[in-house]
Design a protein around this motif. Structure first.
Motif, mmCIF file in Angstrom:
data_model
loop_
_atom_site.group_PDB
_atom_site.id
_atom_site.type_symbol
_atom_site.label_atom_id
_atom_site.label_comp_id
_atom_site.label_asym_id
_atom_site.label_seq_id
_atom_site.Cartn_x
_atom_site.Cartn_y
_atom_site.Cartn_z
ATOM 1 N N GLY A 1 -6.594 -9.639 -6.813
ATOM 2 C CA GLY A 1 -6.626 -9.467 -7.997
ATOM 3 C C GLY A 1 -7.532 -8.388 -8.704
ATOM 4 O O GLY A 1 -8.704 -8.430 -8.139
ATOM 5 N N GLU B 1 -8.797 -3.367 -7.201
ATOM 6 C CA GLU B 1 -8.330 -4.705 -6.641
ATOM 7 C C GLU B 1 -9.721 -5.286 -5.882
ATOM 8 O O GLU B 1 -9.898 -6.537 -5.669
ATOM 9 C CB GLU B 1 -7.394 -4.623 -5.667
ATOM 10 N N ASP C 1 -7.402 -12.034 -11.718
ATOM 11 C CA ASP C 1 -8.168 -13.163 -11.189
ATOM 12 C C ASP C 1 -8.906 -13.866 -12.269
ATOM 13 O O ASP C 1 -9.242 -14.754 -12.268
ATOM 14 C CB ASP C 1 -9.064 -12.894 -9.972
ATOM 15 N N GLU D 1 0.759 -7.039 -12.608
ATOM 16 C CA GLU D 1 -0.476 -6.937 -12.100
ATOM 17 C C GLU D 1 -1.105 -8.320 -11.883
ATOM 18 O O GLU D 1 -0.835 -9.321 -12.679
ATOM 19 C CB GLU D 1 -1.603 -5.997 -12.764
ATOM 20 N N THR D 2 -1.730 -8.474 -10.600
ATOM 21 C CA THR D 2 -2.594 -9.838 -10.416
ATOM 22 C C THR D 2 -3.989 -9.746 -11.025
ATOM 23 O O THR D 2 -4.754 -8.855 -10.600
ATOM 24 C CB THR D 2 -2.596 -10.015 -8.760
#
Length: 137
Positions: free
Chosen positions: A2, A21, A51, A48-49
């Motif tokens: 992410g 990313e 983190d 979207e990922t």
């Protein structure tokens, strides 16, 4: 894998920046009205990922919290309740608005374009994220 997402939280508008990313490059994403921030984040995180979320930490020159910090603390609490799976970190944001404005001048933006506070907020969020990436290297 992410991204990191950074917020330059403001009373009226919040600048947003994200990394790629690989978490190497910080780029401005947008500026949203602060009252629409959770709706924006909910939609963004659906697609979207992320983190980690980094929130600017405004401080005075003597290292004491800035006035806007009293608005940021309740936001941080709400953020951790709404998205408990995403860790939140803070990054000192002293001088980011001044550096953002100077960056606009240096890049040749005309005076009218430099008055665009939303662009300043987005660039400030990008600077917060760049500083965070440098600190974490």
């Amino acid at each position: 894998m992410g991204r990191f997402l950074a917020l330059d939280y403001g009373k009226k508008k919040t600048g947003i920046a994200v990394t790629d990313e690989l978490k190497l490059i910080a780029s401005g994403l947008t500026t949203v009205p602060t009252h629409e921030l959770f709706a924006f984040l909910t939609e963004y995180l659906r697609n979207e990922t992320v983190d980690q979320i980094i929130v600017g930490e405004p401080k005075q020159m003597d290292n004491t919290p800035s006035e806007v910090e009293v608005l940021i603390r309740p936001f941080l609490k709400r953020l951790s309740l709404k998205f408990p799976e995403i860790p939140v970190d803070r990054q000192d944001e002293r001088f980011t608005s001044k550096i953002a404005f100077q960056t606009m001048i240096d890049s040749g933006l005309k005076k009218k374009q430099r008055r665009n506070k939303a662009l300043v907020d987005e660039i400030s969020a990008t600077l917060i994220l760049q500083d965070y990436l440098k600190r974490k290297q």
